[in-house]
Every structure is written in C-alpha cells, then in structure tokens.
Design an enzyme around this catalytic site. Structure first.
Site, PDB file in Angstrom:
ATOM      1  N   GLU A 280       0.846  -1.208   0.000  1.00  0.00           N
ATOM      2  CA  GLU A 280       0.000   0.000   0.000  1.00  0.00           C
ATOM      3  C   GLU A 280       0.872   1.246   0.000  1.00  0.00           C
ATOM      4  O   GLU A 280       0.568   2.230  -0.681  1.00  0.00           O
ATOM      5  CB  GLU A 280      -0.954  -0.007   1.191  1.00  0.00           C
ATOM      6  N   TRP A 283       1.806   1.880  -3.357  1.00  0.00           N
ATOM      7  CA  TRP A 283       0.832   2.625  -4.185  1.00  0.00           C
ATOM      8  C   TRP A 283       1.023   4.132  -4.030  1.00  0.00           C
ATOM      9  O   TRP A 283       0.860   4.897  -4.985  1.00  0.00           O
ATOM     10  CB  TRP A 283      -0.603   2.237  -3.814  1.00  0.00           C
ATOM     11  N   TRP A 311     -20.013  13.409 -19.675  1.00  0.00           N
ATOM     12  CA  TRP A 311     -20.413  13.673 -18.288  1.00  0.00           C
ATOM     13  C   TRP A 311     -21.753  14.383 -18.249  1.00  0.00           C
ATOM     14  O   TRP A 311     -22.036  15.230 -19.105  1.00  0.00           O
ATOM     15  CB  TRP A 311     -19.369  14.546 -17.587  1.00  0.00           C
ATOM     16  N   ASN A 346     -10.550   3.774   3.085  1.00  0.00           N
ATOM     17  CA  ASN A 346     -10.199   3.533   1.680  1.00  0.00           C
ATOM     18  C   ASN A 346     -11.293   2.803   0.895  1.00  0.00           C
ATOM     19  O   ASN A 346     -11.608   3.160  -0.236  1.00  0.00           O
ATOM     20  CB  ASN A 346      -8.890   2.747   1.594  1.00  0.00           C
ATOM     21  N   TRP A 364     -14.703  13.136 -12.791  1.00  0.00           N
ATOM     22  CA  TRP A 364     -13.866  12.796 -11.629  1.00  0.00           C
ATOM     23  C   TRP A 364     -13.144  14.005 -11.061  1.00  0.00           C
ATOM     24  O   TRP A 364     -12.837  14.062  -9.869  1.00  0.00           O
ATOM     25  CB  TRP A 364     -12.867  11.680 -11.973  1.00  0.00           C
ATOM     26  N   TRP A 387      -8.415   8.748  -8.187  1.00  0.00           N
ATOM     27  CA  TRP A 387      -9.653   9.136  -8.895  1.00  0.00           C
ATOM     28  C   TRP A 387      -9.630   8.603 -10.320  1.00  0.00           C
ATOM     29  O   TRP A 387     -10.626   8.082 -10.818  1.00  0.00           O
ATOM     30  CB  TRP A 387      -9.854  10.659  -8.865  1.00  0.00           C
TER      31      TRP A 387
HETATM   32  P1  FAD Z   1      -3.221   2.147   5.211  1.00  0.00           P
HETATM   33  O1  FAD Z   1      -4.093   1.077   4.702  1.00  0.00           O
HETATM   34  O2  FAD Z   1      -2.685   1.990   6.580  1.00  0.00           O
HETATM   35  O3  FAD Z   1      -2.017   2.263   4.161  1.00  0.00           O
HETATM   36  C1  FAD Z   1      -0.720   2.730   4.515  1.00  0.00           C
HETATM   37  C2  FAD Z   1      -0.332   3.885   3.632  1.00  0.00           C
HETATM   38  O4  FAD Z   1      -0.250   3.467   2.283  1.00  0.00           O
HETATM   39  C3  FAD Z   1      -1.330   5.024   3.640  1.00  0.00           C
HETATM   40  O5  FAD Z   1      -1.132   5.857   4.750  1.00  0.00           O
HETATM   41  C4  FAD Z   1      -1.019   5.704   2.319  1.00  0.00           C
HETATM   42  O6  FAD Z   1       0.100   6.553   2.425  1.00  0.00           O
HETATM   43  C5  FAD Z   1      -0.638   4.536   1.428  1.00  0.00           C
HETATM   44  N1  FAD Z   1      -1.798   4.093   0.634  1.00  0.00           N
HETATM   45  C6  FAD Z   1      -2.724   3.172   0.967  1.00  0.00           C
HETATM   46  N2  FAD Z   1      -3.596   2.987  -0.048  1.00  0.00           N
HETATM   47  C7  FAD Z   1      -3.213   3.822  -1.037  1.00  0.00           C
HETATM   48  C8  FAD Z   1      -3.701   4.095  -2.337  1.00  0.00           C
HETATM   49  N3  FAD Z   1      -4.766   3.472  -2.855  1.00  0.00           N
HETATM   50  N4  FAD Z   1      -3.067   5.037  -3.074  1.00  0.00           N
HETATM   51  C9  FAD Z   1      -1.981   5.692  -2.603  1.00  0.00           C
HETATM   52  N5  FAD Z   1      -1.470   5.452  -1.382  1.00  0.00           N
HETATM   53  C10 FAD Z   1      -2.071   4.535  -0.610  1.00  0.00           C
HETATM   54  N6  FAD Z   1      -4.464   8.730  -0.124  1.00  0.00           N
HETATM   55  C11 FAD Z   1      -3.794   9.825   0.250  1.00  0.00           C
HETATM   56  O7  FAD Z   1      -2.817   9.720   1.000  1.00  0.00           O
HETATM   57  N7  FAD Z   1      -4.182  11.074  -0.178  1.00  0.00           N
HETATM   58  C12 FAD Z   1      -5.244  11.262  -1.009  1.00  0.00           C
HETATM   59  O8  FAD Z   1      -5.541  12.401  -1.376  1.00  0.00           O
HETATM   60  C13 FAD Z   1      -5.985  10.103  -1.393  1.00  0.00           C
HETATM   61  N8  FAD Z   1      -7.078  10.229  -2.185  1.00  0.00           N
HETATM   62  C14 FAD Z   1      -7.789   9.097  -2.547  1.00  0.00           C
HETATM   63  C15 FAD Z   1      -8.893   9.224  -3.406  1.00  0.00           C
HETATM   64  C16 FAD Z   1      -9.633   8.104  -3.772  1.00  0.00           C
HETATM   65  C17 FAD Z   1     -10.814   8.252  -4.706  1.00  0.00           C
HETATM   66  C18 FAD Z   1      -9.253   6.829  -3.305  1.00  0.00           C
HETATM   67  C19 FAD Z   1     -10.027   5.605  -3.705  1.00  0.00           C
HETATM   68  C20 FAD Z   1      -8.139   6.683  -2.479  1.00  0.00           C
HETATM   69  C21 FAD Z   1      -7.392   7.805  -2.109  1.00  0.00           C
HETATM   70  N9  FAD Z   1      -6.251   7.694  -1.273  1.00  0.00           N
HETATM   71  C22 FAD Z   1      -5.549   8.826  -0.925  1.00  0.00           C
HETATM   72  C23 FAD Z   1      -5.699   6.374  -0.935  1.00  0.00           C
HETATM   73  C24 FAD Z   1      -6.182   5.740   0.372  1.00  0.00           C
HETATM   74  O9  FAD Z   1      -7.565   5.800   0.481  1.00  0.00           O
HETATM   75  C25 FAD Z   1      -5.543   6.364   1.623  1.00  0.00           C
HETATM   76  O10 FAD Z   1      -4.154   6.491   1.466  1.00  0.00           O
HETATM   77  C26 FAD Z   1      -5.820   5.488   2.846  1.00  0.00           C
HETATM   78  O11 FAD Z   1      -7.203   5.332   3.025  1.00  0.00           O
HETATM   79  C27 FAD Z   1      -5.208   6.123   4.060  1.00  0.00           C
HETATM   80  O12 FAD Z   1      -5.537   5.389   5.202  1.00  0.00           O
HETATM   81  P2  FAD Z   1      -4.407   4.659   6.037  1.00  0.00           P
HETATM   82  O13 FAD Z   1      -3.258   5.570   6.272  1.00  0.00           O
HETATM   83  O14 FAD Z   1      -5.059   4.075   7.237  1.00  0.00           O
HETATM   84  O15 FAD Z   1      -3.961   3.530   5.011  1.00  0.00           O
END
Ligand code: FAD
Length: 487
Positions: A280, A283, A311, A346, A364, A387
């Site tokens: 993650e 990502w 759209w 997420n 989007w 997005w």
């Molecule tokens: P955990 O599950 O603990 O993951 C650990 C770390 O991995 C996160 O803190 C984050 O840095 C990274 N991570 C996890 N999933 C993703 C992912 N899909 N993409 C990129 N990094 C990821 N994340 C953001 O940090 N900023 C945003 O502006 C953002 N916008 C999003 C918009 C949409 C439409 C979606 C579907 C996801 C988005 N995310 C974004 C990704 C993700 O939802 C969050 O990073 C995550 O929910 C953060 O929670 P956590 O720290 O508990 O994640």
C-alpha cells in the site's frame, strides 16, 4: 545581523518534511557545523500548490508541533508568508545566510518552482541543495527495461523493492544552534484553524512527529496482524491512518516499512500481512512517480480517450453527494465521515468515487477537488491517481465496466451496519436486512424504525439499474472513440 566569514547560517526550508528524525536536509545542515535557520513559508500564490481547508487545519497543528520540538533543542521555527523566492531572498538579506537546504517536493508545479528558485539563488552564489526525504525512491529512478516509467503497479513495485535501499536511521539532533534573529510571524495570525464556523470539532488527530509515531505504534499492535482482511471493513480501526502524517512528512516512509517487516521477522505478525501493508505504501510511491512522469494527469485523463466521456455534471447530484444525501447509505456514511473527520476509509473512498463518476456521471475532477479540500491527507499525486483509477481512465485502472453496486458493497463490507449507523444515525433503527437499501423495506419496518423516506432520509437520487445502463452507454462512446483511434 553580521556574521563572521565561514559562519553564515544555513536556511533549512521545511515544506512537506515536518520532522526532525530521518530528515536528510537537516542531517546535511547539521554537518556544516553552522547556525541553522529553520524556516516555513506559507506561499499561497500558486493555485496548484494551495492546500485545502482540512490540510490547512493539519498544517497549523503540525507547524506548532515542529516549533515545539525545535524549541526543546534550543532552536525555533521561523514563519514567513508570501512568495517563496521573495521570502527566501528577504531572509538571506536579513541574515547573511549563504545556503538553502531542503527536501524536494516532486509534484510538477512545486518541482518546477523549486528548480527556478534554486537556479536564481545559485546564480547569486547561494548554495541551494535538495534531497529526497519524502519518497522511497526519487521519481524518475524506477524505470522499466526500456528505460521508461512504469504504467502498471506490480512490476513497478517489484523493481522499487529490488533496487531501493533504506537510508540509515538518523535520530533527531539533541540541540540545534539558531541565532535569536530574525523574527518569525505569529502563526495565530495566519488563521489556518477554521472559525465561523469551526467545522473541525470531529477532527480526532494528533498532527506532528510524535502523533505519527503514536499512530504507527498503535497500528503495529492492533491492525497489522490481520491487515489484508481488516483493511476492507470501514467500521474497524484496522488500517494505520498514517496517510496525513506521510503527506506532511512527519515520518519517513521507510519507518512504517521497517517496523512492519521487523514485526514479521520477530514472528509478531504474518509476513504476508506486513508485505500487503508495504504494497500500500508502494501505491503511494507509484502515484508520485506517475505524476512526476505524466504531469498532465492532474487535468486530463491518463488514457486520453476517456476525455470523451459524456459527463452529465448535474449540480444537484454533485451537491447531494458532497452532503451525504444520495439515498445510498454506504455512500452517505462515507461522505459524512469525510466532512466530520477529514478522513474516509479507503474502501468507502472507492465506493463513493465510483458512485459519483459512474452512477451520477459527474466528472472525476469535481470529486478530486472536493477530496482535496476536505481530506486531511489530501495529496495531489495519490488523489489524482486514485480518482483516475476509479474512473477507469488511469494508468493501472480498474476497468470502467466494473460498476460497484453500492448496496451490495454495503452489505459485503458493512454487514452488521456499524459504519452506516454511526454516520447516518437517522437509519439506526432500520434492521440489517434493509439497512443498505432502505427504500426496499416494507412500510411497517420503516415506521417502526421511525424513518420517513424523502423526509428523514432521501430516496435514492438515481436507480442503480438505470445508472448502470447509463454508465455503460457512456462508456460505449469512449470505446467507440478508442476504436476510431485504432487502439
Ligand atoms: P493504510 O491502509 O494503513 O495504508 C498505509 C499507507 O499506504 C497510507 O497511509 C497511504 O500513504 C498509502 N496508501 C494506501 N492505499 C493507497 C492508495 N490506494 N493510493 C496511494 N497510497 C495509498 N491517499 C492519500 O494519501 N491522499 C489522497 O488524497 C488520497 N485520495 C484518494 C482518493 C480516492 C478516490 C481513493 C479511492 C483513495 C485515495 N487515497 C488517498 C488512498 C487511500 O484511500 C488512503 O491512502 C488510505 O485510506 C489512508 O488510510 P491509512 O493511512 O489508514 O492507510
């Protein structure tokens, strides 16, 4: 202020690296053995670099935490507001500083601005140096066999892990020498915390380096051991909630990776769980590297044919989505969680984003802008990449024809309804069987639950089957366009 030759201070320009541990620019500044001027500049000139309201809330607390850590070491944070280059020049004039050290930002506008500033200052003899303190690898350094940026996550992640080595841990210095001049602006005058109204009452966060460490420690003992299953259940506290801390650079991205792997090595958590978590963070890295390689993706579809999407962009639909009044409980719960806490789980982010783009056919970019304003972890690269992933137009995107059914998603990931009942309290009394589709409940069930649809809680803004058909027709236009392009 006059300084002896060789004793000119070094400006340590903080940006998205608001920490003292594992901070490469700080390590190099300390190594010069010269006075250090820790500076933060609030530069609101460029629209693309302008943080949203929730981010400003976070920034306020994070800067205060950084200042407190610096003061505990005999230093302090010098705050300035204005154009970055002009403020740096002013500081250089005021202090005779002859060096500016920073950790790089890699978003296109910030990267270009920093390069211009470095160029201009270097030409006047100011030593302007940058390091990578926010990503695992410098964007542009993880390339495929043909020397091109990866467009697919899995091979990117594999190469990233195989070719990148964690830098040695650098503890925060015990003391820092900072001269008493120059003066700092007063953060209270910046108005970063909302007033009239203060909508941040439900923001339960501890911004700053200590808060980041605390979040990591809590996650290691609670969520990591069953991360891959737990991370899909929005009612559980099963993820790290590190994203805003990582965005503001309050913790190096290497720290959670090393901590997770060491928990696996000690047998405290299964190795597969640790690696899922590392993926993650991968990502996040993939998003940053993609944006750096394809800067146009903030504004245009990564797959250009998707810019032909017809759209609907109905303003009332967008408003219902923002306010959590679409009539689909899991969508509304997510949007209300976002508004109340500055965060959304997420899994729910994917559901609400899909709903906006596919069910409502709203561009989007409108959703991305709302998230940018309301998320405490708003991050240009991650937000845009995700997005576009949901919309189907992104690099390694989910196929457009896969249209989430919000009712089925709610039943699967919030089976006992804890998440919906928390954020949509007017549905609290609806039994599980109908909770995710209250319009299907018999009238006596709704009466017993004290819910009058259309009054207490909205009817669905759009019928799922109709929306699905409409979205697939819209996709047909994109597909036709692609066929026309011979792709
Ligand atoms: P955990 O599950 O603990 O993951 C650990 C770390 O991995 C996160 O803190 C984050 O840095 C990274 N991570 C996890 N999933 C993703 C992912 N899909 N993409 C990129 N990094 C990821 N994340 C953001 O940090 N900023 C945003 O502006 C953002 N916008 C999003 C918009 C949409 C439409 C979606 C579907 C996801 C988005 N995310 C974004 C990704 C993700 O939802 C969050 O990073 C995550 O929910 C953060 O929670 P956590 O720290 O508990 O994640």
């Amino acid at each position: 202020m006059t300084t002896e030759a060789g004793d000119c201070p070094v400006i340590l320009w903080f940006r998205q690296d608001l920490r003292l541990a594992d901070n490469p620019a700080l390590v190099h500044a300390v190594a010069t053995d010269r006075p250090i001027l820790p500076v933060y500049i609030l530069d609101q000139g460029s629209a693309a670099l302008q943080p949203g309201a929730a981010s400003l809330w976070w920034l306020d607390k994070s800067l205060r935490a950084l200042d407190a850590s610096l003061r505990a070491r005999g230093s302090r944070l010098i705050l300035r507001r204005g154009d970055s280059e002009a403020e740096l020049r002013r500081l250089i004039d005021e202090t005779d500083a002859d060096a500016v050290f920073l950790n790089r930002r890699f978003e296109p506008d910030a990267f270009a601005r920093d390069a211009d500033i470095a160029h201009a200052l270097q030409a006047e003899g100011v030593d302007c140096k940058g390091w990578n303190g926010t990503l695992l690898a410098r964007p542009g350094s993880v390339l495929n066999g043909s020397g091109q940026p990866y467009r697919v996550f899995t091979p990117f992640h594999r190469t990233l892990l195989a070719t990148t080595v964690a830098p040695p841990h650098a503890a925060a210095p015990d003391a820092l020498a900072t001269p008493p001049e120059p003066a700092s602006e007063d953060i209270n005058a910046w108005g970063l915390h909302p007033t009239r109204p203060d909508w941040s009452g439900g923001f339960d966060w501890t911004p700053g380096e200590a808060g980041a460490q605390a979040a990591l420690t809590a996650f290691l003992s609670r969520g990591l051991k069953s991360y891959s299953a737990g991370r899909d259940i929005p009612a559980e506290l099963a993820t790290s909630r590190l994203s805003p801390h990582l965005h503001f650079g309050e913790i190096s991205p290497w720290r959670p990776i090393e901590a997770a792997r060491s928990a696996a090595a000690d047998g405290r958590v299964p190795a597969a769980e640790a690696e899922k978590f590392v993926a993650e963070i991968g990502w996040r890295e993939f998003s940053a590297h993609l944006l750096h390689a394809f800067p146009q993706m903030t504004d245009t579809a990564f797959r250009p044919e998707y810019d032909a999407m017809p759209w609907r962009n109905n303003a009332a639909d967008l408003e219902a989505w923002k306010r959590g009044r679409t009539g689909y409980p899991i969508v509304d719960a997510g949007m209300r969680e976002l508004w109340a806490t500055g965060f959304m789980h997420n899994r729910v982010r994917m559901i609400v984003a899909s709903f906006l783009v596919k069910h409502l056919l709203v561009d989007w970019r409108a959703g991305e802008a709302w998230f940018r304003d309301t998320l405490v972890d708003a991050d240009l690269a991650s937000n845009v990449q995700n997005w576009q992933w949901v919309a189907g137009s992104g690099a390694d995107a989910s196929p457009y024809f896969r249209i989430f059914n919000p009712t089925a998603q709610g039943r699967k990931f919030d089976a006992d309804g804890r998440y919906v009942r928390r954020w949509v309290p007017e549905l609290r009394g609806v039994p599980d069987r109908w909770l995710h589709a209250p319009w299907t409940a018999p009238p006596e069930v709704l009466r017993d639950a004290r819910v009058s649809l259309g009054a207490d809680y909205p009817r669905p803004v759009v019928d799922h089957d109709l929306a699905r058909k409409r979205a697939l027709e819209a996709l047909g236009i994109v597909v036709a366009r692609r066929a026309g392009q011979g792709d």
